[in-house]
Design a protein around this motif. Structure first.
Motif, mmCIF file in Angstrom:
data_model
loop_
_atom_site.group_PDB
_atom_site.id
_atom_site.type_symbol
_atom_site.label_atom_id
_atom_site.label_comp_id
_atom_site.label_asym_id
_atom_site.label_seq_id
_atom_site.Cartn_x
_atom_site.Cartn_y
_atom_site.Cartn_z
ATOM 1 N N PHE A 341 63.494 49.727 45.338
ATOM 2 C CA PHE A 341 61.986 50.408 44.706
ATOM 3 C C PHE A 341 61.692 49.586 43.659
ATOM 4 N N LEU A 342 62.798 49.076 42.400
ATOM 5 C CA LEU A 342 62.024 48.354 41.998
ATOM 6 C C LEU A 342 61.680 46.669 41.674
ATOM 7 N N HIS A 343 61.859 46.257 42.632
ATOM 8 C CA HIS A 343 62.018 45.030 43.266
ATOM 9 C C HIS A 343 60.840 45.196 43.917
ATOM 10 N N TYR A 344 60.268 46.331 44.532
ATOM 11 C CA TYR A 344 59.127 46.024 45.767
ATOM 12 C C TYR A 344 57.777 46.667 44.644
ATOM 13 N N ARG A 345 58.329 47.513 43.385
ATOM 14 C CA ARG A 345 57.470 47.449 42.091
ATOM 15 C C ARG A 345 56.813 46.219 41.664
ATOM 16 N N LYS A 346 57.970 45.037 41.196
ATOM 17 C CA LYS A 346 57.635 44.357 40.888
ATOM 18 C C LYS A 346 56.425 43.437 41.432
ATOM 19 N N LEU A 347 57.142 43.454 42.917
ATOM 20 C CA LEU A 347 55.815 42.471 43.734
ATOM 21 C C LEU A 347 55.280 43.229 43.771
ATOM 22 N N THR A 348 54.509 44.899 43.790
ATOM 23 C CA THR A 348 53.153 45.569 43.773
ATOM 24 C C THR A 348 52.780 45.058 42.216
ATOM 25 N N GLU A 349 53.509 45.679 41.367
ATOM 26 C CA GLU A 349 52.139 44.925 39.817
ATOM 27 C C GLU A 349 52.131 43.881 39.892
ATOM 28 N N ALA A 350 53.154 42.224 40.204
ATOM 29 C CA ALA A 350 52.668 41.244 40.736
ATOM 30 C C ALA A 350 51.613 41.332 41.591
ATOM 31 N N SER A 351 51.585 41.637 42.587
ATOM 32 C CA SER A 351 49.226 41.528 43.126
ATOM 33 C C SER A 351 49.012 42.540 42.055
ATOM 34 N N MET A 352 48.504 43.240 41.287
ATOM 35 C CA MET A 352 48.006 43.710 41.333
ATOM 36 C C MET A 352 47.088 43.472 39.823
ATOM 37 N N TRP A 353 48.339 42.479 39.172
ATOM 38 C CA TRP A 353 48.376 41.856 38.128
ATOM 39 C C TRP A 353 47.239 41.329 38.844
ATOM 40 N N ILE A 354 47.937 39.823 39.925
ATOM 41 C CA ILE A 354 47.094 38.463 40.662
ATOM 42 C C ILE A 354 45.303 39.265 40.979
ATOM 43 N N GLN A 355 45.161 40.509 40.970
ATOM 44 C CA GLN A 355 43.783 41.301 41.603
ATOM 45 C C GLN A 355 43.276 41.647 40.447
ATOM 46 N N CYS A 356 43.763 42.164 39.518
ATOM 47 C CA CYS A 356 43.108 42.507 37.990
ATOM 48 C C CYS A 356 42.542 40.790 37.442
ATOM 49 N N TRP A 358 41.738 38.264 39.086
ATOM 50 C CA TRP A 358 40.293 37.354 39.618
ATOM 51 C C TRP A 358 39.496 38.408 39.682
ATOM 52 N N LYS A 359 39.824 39.576 40.243
ATOM 53 C CA LYS A 359 38.295 40.298 39.269
ATOM 54 C C LYS A 359 37.886 40.170 37.923
ATOM 55 N N ARG A 360 38.967 39.428 37.115
ATOM 56 C CA ARG A 360 37.987 39.703 35.740
ATOM 57 C C ARG A 360 37.600 38.697 35.864
ATOM 58 N N MET A 361 38.107 37.652 36.818
ATOM 59 C CA MET A 361 37.799 36.520 36.663
ATOM 60 C C MET A 361 36.050 36.479 37.179
ATOM 61 N N ASP A 362 35.902 37.675 38.617
ATOM 62 C CA ASP A 362 34.533 38.049 38.835
ATOM 63 C C ASP A 362 33.424 38.441 37.892
ATOM 64 N N ALA A 363 34.210 39.472 37.280
ATOM 65 C CA ALA A 363 33.719 39.968 36.288
ATOM 66 C C ALA A 363 33.024 38.884 34.914
ATOM 67 N N ARG A 364 33.773 37.642 34.796
ATOM 68 C CA ARG A 364 33.374 37.171 33.796
ATOM 69 C C ARG A 364 32.342 36.199 34.245
ATOM 70 N N ARG A 365 32.849 35.942 35.347
ATOM 71 C CA ARG A 365 31.087 35.189 35.838
ATOM 72 C C ARG A 365 29.870 36.139 36.079
ATOM 73 N N LYS A 366 30.442 37.265 36.020
ATOM 74 C CA LYS A 366 28.417 38.004 36.461
ATOM 75 C C LYS A 366 28.144 38.067 34.670
ATOM 76 N N LEU A 367 29.581 38.204 34.094
ATOM 77 C CA LEU A 367 28.900 38.532 32.919
ATOM 78 C C LEU A 367 27.916 37.333 32.460
ATOM 79 N N GLU A 503 37.806 48.959 36.106
ATOM 80 C CA GLU A 503 39.604 48.304 35.713
ATOM 81 C C GLU A 503 39.784 48.811 34.162
ATOM 82 N N ASP A 504 39.366 49.597 33.690
ATOM 83 C CA ASP A 504 39.940 50.383 32.616
ATOM 84 C C ASP A 504 40.269 51.698 33.359
#
Length: 558
Positions: A341-356, A358-367, A503-504
């Motif tokens: 489960f910890l391994h799966y959670r690390k993978l999930t957190e990594a994917s979430m960080w990647i998504q965040c 990407w979204k932060r880059m998109d938000a900066r572009r929109k800003l 994001e918050d």
């Protein structure tokens, strides 16, 4: 000593004689100096006063006079000189220089040292302030190096500082090899056999002595002290055993004597008691037989119940053991599941960080787009302010034109009333006089001059009205563009705030998830600790099981 020799000739002779010597060097910038490399470093000597010191003779009469002085201090400073000193040459028989005296004293000192076994004590200053509790390591090291202590230690360690005769060596270290001492061997052969057996490398056997390197004597003394300590322990043990046995024999004899007396007294009392109780024994035996027969059934039933309880306890212990093994298996399964489960959670957190990210880059572009739009909005606002100022100016000009138009209308009405009045006067006088005709004719040229001015003013007003209408239409279009730009900026700002809020919310959810996982991990660690302690208490006597549990605990903590 040559009569015409000088300091320079002395130095040149030294340069020629010792130019190939390793410890003699010639300075580059001086012809009167020479350098000697001592063990403590290089020392440069100046030959300016060498010849003068060798010519500084001491008159024997003066020395004899001072030697036989009544003052003991002066007499001690100038002791009587032996006759052997003056037998070296004819010139030295009459005069003695300071250098020759120093050379003779140095030779006597070397003879004394070679004939004895000296031991030196070096006094080292810990500091230059002569105060306690202050130790200057560099100063002490310099003193030891300059005094030759370090060089003497190095030479001693490089050679054989310890040497003993064969008899002394066998007497001191013979106990390290008693089987060799029992044989009738020569002392030299016995020393060689002892050294070979003890494995002392580097030792040398001489004709009458044995030579040891640095540290080997201390090693042999340590082995000798161990053997002597074991021997003393054995002697003490035997002596203490003899004393304890002797004390034990005396105590046993006294105890047997006391026991015999006490047993005699007790036997007498017992015999009397048995005589008194002999009658009651028969009654008691019969009564006990009856009671035992009655209690036999109860006892048998109790024994059966007790056996049943013991067997049930053994079965329960066996069941508890199996249950604990099953719990251990369950704990291992939970741990593996937790690891996965910890391994799966690390993978999930990594994917979430990647998504965040990407979204932060998109938000900066929109800003950035919003900031560009905000800059366009600011430009439109400035244009709007300029247009509003222009409208205010045009409104003020229009008000002035209206005021002029109203004044011109009042003047026109006044002229019309005057013309109507003159026309009525002319109609009343159909056959009017010449004066009236001239007045009318005089009035008519004034009216003709005012009418072109009125027409020109009307045309200017019409042109101003047309300009005002075009500016009004242009202002309306600019207002529409401004409203559309404001609407677009509001929409973009709304979208930006929505992205920040999402994001918050995601960040809060992630922190809450991490907090719950941390709580779950702490609870799981506490449960694992309790279970492991329980398993340890059960399998405390089994070494293999304890080792496996320790490995399992370390893996759980990791």
């Amino acid at each position: 000593m040559f009569p015409k020799s000088t300091h320079e000739t002395f130095c040149e002779k030294l340069y020629q004689s010792f130019k190939s010597h390793g410890r003699f060097t010639k300075p580059k910038l001086s012809r009167k100096d020479f350098t000697i490399s001592h063990y403590a470093g290089e020392v440069q000597y100046q030959s300016d006063q060498f010849l003068d010191k060798n010519k500084d003779y001491v008159v024997p009469e003066y020395q004899d006079l001072l030697a036989y002085s009544n003052c003991p201090f002066v007499a001690a400073l100038f002791p009587p000189v032996q006759d052997e000193i003056f037998k070296t040459s004819n010139k030295s028989s009459k005069f003695s220089s300071i250098g020759s005296r120093f050379k003779q004293q140095l030779q006597q000192l070397m003879e004394t040292l070679n004939s004895t076994d000296p031991h030196y004590i070096r006094c080292v200053k810990p500091n230059n302030l002569f105060q306690p509790a202050i130790f200057e390591s560099s100063n002490v090291l310099h003193q030891l190096r300059c005094s030759g202590v370090l060089e003497a230690i190095r030479i001693s360690c490089a050679g054989y500082p310890t040497h003993m005769t064969f008899d002394e060596f066998l007497h001191r270290f013979g106990i390290l090899a008693p089987e060799i001492m029992k044989e009738n061997n020569d002392q030299k052969v016995a020393c060689e056999m002892i050294v070979a057996k003890l494995g002392v490398s580097g030792a040398q056997i001489g004709k009458t002595k044995i030579f040891l390197r640095a540290g080997q004597m201390a090693d042999l003394d340590a082995r000798r002290s161990i053997i002597l300590g074991d021997a003393s322990n054995k002697i003490q043990r035997r002596v203490k055993t003899y004393i304890a046995q002797k004390h034990y024999v005396s105590v046993v004899k006294a105890a047997v004597t006391v026991q015999s007396v006490c047993r005699g007294i007790l036997s007498c009392k017992t015999f009397e008691r048995l005589k008194r109780d002999s009658a009651s024994l028969k009654i008691q035996s019969n009564m006990r037989g009856h009671i035992f027969r009655r209690s036999y059934g109860t006892l048998r039933l109790s024994v059966v119940v007790l056996q049943t309880g013991i067997r049930a306890m053994a079965a329960r212990d066996k069941f508890r053991t199996r249950k604990r093994m099953k719990q251990a298996t369950t704990i291992q399964a939970h741990w593996r599941r937790h690891r996965d489960f910890l391994h799966y959670r690390k993978l999930t957190e990594a994917s979430m960080w990647i998504q965040c990210g990407w979204k932060r880059m998109d938000a900066r572009r929109k800003l950035i787009d919003l900031r560009v739009a905000a800059r366009d909005t600011g430009t439109l606002k400035e244009t709007n302010v300029k247009l509003q100022k222009r409208i205010e100016e045009l409104t003020l000009h229009l008000q002035l034109e209206r005021q002029l138009k109203a004044e011109m209308k009042e003047a026109k009405d006044l002229e019309i009333s005057k013309l109507q009045y003159s026309l009525a006067a002319l109609q009343g006088k159909e056959n009017g006089t010449g004066n009236g005709f001239y007045e009318v004719s005089a009035a008519e040229p004034g009216a003709s001059e005012q009418s072109p001015m009125i027409i020109t003013e009307t045309q200017a007003q019409v042109e101003d009205l047309e300009k005002m209408r075009s500016l009004t239409s242009e202002v309306g279009s600019l207002k529409m563009l401004l409203q559309s730009a404001k609407q677009r900026a509001d929409d973009l700002e709304k979208m930006y705030f929505e992205v920040l809020e999402s994001e918050d919310r995601k960040r809060q959810k992630l922190e809450e998830t991490e907090r719950r996982v941390h709580q779950l991990q702490e609870s799981l660690n506490s449960v694992l600790q309790d279970d492991i302690q329980h398993l340890r208490s059960i399998f405390g006597t089994q070494n293999d099981t304890v080792h496996n549990l320790n490995q399992y605990e370390l893996s759980c903590r990791a």
